[in-house]
Design a protein around this motif. Structure first.
Motif, PDB file in Angstrom:
ATOM      1  N   ASN A 169       0.705  -1.143   0.026  1.00 16.42           N
ATOM      2  CA  ASN A 169      -0.045  -0.030  -0.019  1.00 16.42           C
ATOM      3  C   ASN A 169       0.785   1.288  -0.048  1.00 16.42           C
ATOM      4  N   ASP A 170       0.924   1.843  -0.927  1.00 14.60           N
ATOM      5  CA  ASP A 170       1.938   3.132  -1.196  1.00 14.60           C
ATOM      6  C   ASP A 170       1.284   4.232  -1.454  1.00 14.60           C
ATOM      7  N   ILE A 171      -0.014   4.313  -1.137  1.00 15.56           N
ATOM      8  CA  ILE A 171      -0.901   5.453  -1.124  1.00 15.56           C
ATOM      9  C   ILE A 171      -0.321   6.625  -0.562  1.00 15.56           C
ATOM     10  N   GLU A 172       0.140   6.289   0.924  1.00 17.96           N
ATOM     11  CA  GLU A 172       0.678   7.322   1.796  1.00 17.96           C
ATOM     12  C   GLU A 172       1.945   7.999   1.227  1.00 17.96           C
ATOM     13  N   LEU A 173       2.816   7.084   0.592  1.00 21.91           N
ATOM     14  CA  LEU A 173       3.955   7.622  -0.210  1.00 21.91           C
ATOM     15  C   LEU A 173       3.735   8.426  -1.274  1.00 21.91           C
ATOM     16  N   ARG A 174       2.680   8.400  -2.034  1.00 25.49           N
ATOM     17  CA  ARG A 174       2.331   9.167  -3.262  1.00 25.49           C
ATOM     18  C   ARG A 174       1.797  10.295  -2.615  1.00 25.49           C
ATOM     19  N   GLU A 175       0.975  10.199  -1.802  1.00 25.00           N
ATOM     20  CA  GLU A 175       0.410  11.687  -1.147  1.00 25.00           C
ATOM     21  C   GLU A 175       1.399  12.423  -0.407  1.00 25.00           C
ATOM     22  N   ARG A 176       2.519  11.768   0.138  1.00 22.47           N
ATOM     23  CA  ARG A 176       3.487  12.488   0.948  1.00 22.47           C
ATOM     24  C   ARG A 176       4.385  13.416  -0.571  1.00 22.47           C
ATOM     25  N   TYR A 177       4.352  12.622  -1.554  1.00 20.37           N
ATOM     26  CA  TYR A 177       5.344  13.198  -2.503  1.00 20.37           C
ATOM     27  C   TYR A 177       4.507  14.453  -3.194  1.00 20.37           C
ATOM     28  N   GLU A 178       3.338  14.271  -3.541  1.00 24.73           N
ATOM     29  CA  GLU A 178       2.370  15.050  -3.871  1.00 24.73           C
ATOM     30  C   GLU A 178       2.325  16.543  -3.154  1.00 24.73           C
ATOM     31  N   SER A 179       2.302  16.146  -1.779  1.00 25.54           N
ATOM     32  CA  SER A 179       2.318  17.369  -0.965  1.00 25.54           C
ATOM     33  C   SER A 179       3.605  18.155  -0.808  1.00 25.54           C
ATOM     34  N   ALA A 180       4.687  17.372  -1.102  1.00 28.86           N
ATOM     35  CA  ALA A 180       6.221  18.003  -1.269  1.00 28.86           C
ATOM     36  C   ALA A 180       6.587  18.698  -2.626  1.00 28.86           C
ATOM     37  N   LYS A 181       5.991  18.241  -3.708  1.00 30.14           N
ATOM     38  CA  LYS A 181       6.695  18.503  -4.881  1.00 30.14           C
ATOM     39  C   LYS A 181       6.355  20.007  -4.987  1.00 30.14           C
ATOM     40  N   LEU A 182       5.578  20.745  -4.428  1.00 21.62           N
ATOM     41  CA  LEU A 182       5.142  21.917  -4.787  1.00 21.62           C
ATOM     42  C   LEU A 182       5.963  23.101  -3.904  1.00 21.62           C
ATOM     43  N   LYS A 183       6.785  22.428  -3.063  1.00 24.84           N
ATOM     44  CA  LYS A 183       7.872  23.313  -2.458  1.00 24.84           C
ATOM     45  C   LYS A 183       8.588  24.227  -3.020  1.00 24.84           C
ATOM     46  N   LYS A 184       8.740  25.434  -2.775  1.00 27.15           N
ATOM     47  CA  LYS A 184       9.427  26.685  -3.611  1.00 27.15           C
ATOM     48  C   LYS A 184      10.796  26.923  -2.925  1.00 27.15           C
ATOM     49  N   LEU A 185      11.425  27.331  -3.592  1.00 31.89           N
ATOM     50  CA  LEU A 185      12.887  27.729  -3.293  1.00 31.89           C
ATOM     51  C   LEU A 185      12.931  29.270  -2.624  1.00 31.89           C
TER      52      LEU A 185
END
Length: 406
Positions: A388-404
């Motif tokens: 079950n890798d749903i949590e890992l996917r959601e974690r990535y989705e929440s992280a990929k919009l981080k701005k420099l």
């Protein structure tokens, strides 16, 4: 510089194993030998498990006799630590560059194979396709292999404790705080095909089967079964313990369909058959000029050999058939300019089909995890939950919009 002699194989198949007088000469080593056989006999019903356990026990025997000059019953905590360090960096004379039989037939009897080595250098599937050859000077144990050493040897020494041959398990004392085992903060990513890879793969195989049914229809059925029934290849090919038959697809009085199989640990289980799997079975049978569903007294094997009589027994041949389909899929992904998907698929193995089927059912279809657990043949829901890798996917989705910058 220490010169190490080349080890001679000791443990053959159980039915062919006898004391090798060249290696097993002392009373102590003969006792080790019979003790090892007693342990391995427990796993003779499962070929894959037996081979894995024999590999690790054999390595330990070789090290104890040739390097430590001790009986395996005398090994203590420090000895096990020394042994693990040895496995991480074995002498080059103990490393081979290809898997070879331990024993060979010669003059009507089985003789130790002089080319066998306890350790084997390997390359990745992608490196092999690029022409890279295994190099014993680049030998390295993976974390998975290190964990297997600890797991199998701990099981071996637990057996010795229960048999009153030793007072405590020295492996357990080392494993708990071993510097060689990396501890993960979270679960490992599931080794599975992406949605694009799987869609392209099944479309590719269906087209191959449509164009050349005689050559590829059986492969389409195999891939469908590996994905939809979460099967291992060892559960599809025939062995001494099980021959998959058409009759193992069976219908209950309530109209439900099931597939009976003997799996890992020699455990018999029934797997729920989906509508798509039943459709795949009907298509496969019709291409074999059979009725869509079996008759009650049918005695046909599920996967007949391409040549000769009987059921397929060679799992390597099945892997080659599926790898050919993977290669065609990679070509099609590149034609669609999906280069990252194609590159990632270069490392895919056949077992990923089982992983993909399990993960897709958990993540997409909403089936209770206990249902998936039982169909997959897992001993606990905790094992199934690793897919079950749903949590890992959601974690990535929440992280990929981080701005420099803010």
């Amino acid at each position: 510089m220490t010169i190490y002699s080349k080890p001679t194989p000791i443990l053959d198949k159980l039915e062919d194993t006898t004391v090798n007088k060249l290696t097993v000469s002392s009373k102590s080593s003969k006792n080790d030998f019979s003790t090892a056989l007693g342990f391995l006999t427990q796993y003779n019903g499962n070929q894959a498990t037996f081979k894995a356990y024999r590999r690790e026990v054999e390595r330990l025997l070789q090290w104890a006799w040739l390097i430590a000059k001790k009986s395996i019953l005398e090994l203590k905590r420090q000895d096990i630590q020394d042994y693990i360090a040895f496995c991480l960096d074995p002498p080059k004379s103990w490393i081979g560059t290809k898997c070879v039989p331990r024993f060979i037939e010669r003059g009507g009897s089985r003789k130790p194979n002089p080319h066998w080595r306890p350790f084997v250098a390997t390359v990745t599937k992608q490196e092999h396709k690029q022409g890279v050859k295994p190099d014993k000077y680049k030998y390295k144990l993976s974390q998975k292999s290190i964990r297997e050493i600890f797991t199998i040897l701990s099981s071996f020494y637990n057996f010795l404790v229960l048999e009153d041959k030793i007072p405590t398990n020295p492996v357990a004392l080392v494993k708990q705080k071993s510097k060689y085992l990396q501890k993960r903060q979270q679960q490992s990513p599931v080794m599975r095909l992406t949605d694009i890879q799987w869609k392209t793969c099944i479309e590719t195989v269906k087209n191959m089967a449509d164009d050349n049914p005689e050559k590829h229809e059986r492969t389409l059925f195999i891939i469908s079964a590996l994905y939809l029934l979460y099967l291992r290849i060892s559960e599809l090919v025939a062995s001494d313990r099980w021959i998959p038959m058409m009759k193992h697809f069976h219908r209950q009085s309530d109209g439900s369909w099931w597939f009976k199989v003997v799996g890992k640990g020699n455990k018999l289980r029934d797997i729920a058959v989906s509508d798509d799997m039943l459709a795949a079975l009907k298509r496969y049978r019709e291409k074999l000029n059979l009725k869509p569903l079996r008759s009650p007294n049918e005695k046909r094997v599920l996967l007949p050999k391409e040549k000769g009589q009987g059921a397929m027994t060679d799992s390597r041949h099945v892997r080659r058939l599926i790898q050919h389909c993977f290669d065609k899929t990679i070509d099609h992904l590149r034609e669609k300019k999906l280069f990252s998907e194609a590159d990632a698929m270069e490392s895919v193995t056949v077992h990923w089909l089982r992983h993909t089927g399990i993960s897709d059912d958990i993540n997409k279809r909403g089936r209770p995890i206990a249902h998936v657990r039982d169909d997959a043949g897992h001993s606990s829901s905790a094992i199934t939950d690793r897919y079950n890798d749903i949590e890992l996917r959601e974690r990535y989705e929440s992280a990929k919009l981080k701005k420099l910058s803010k």
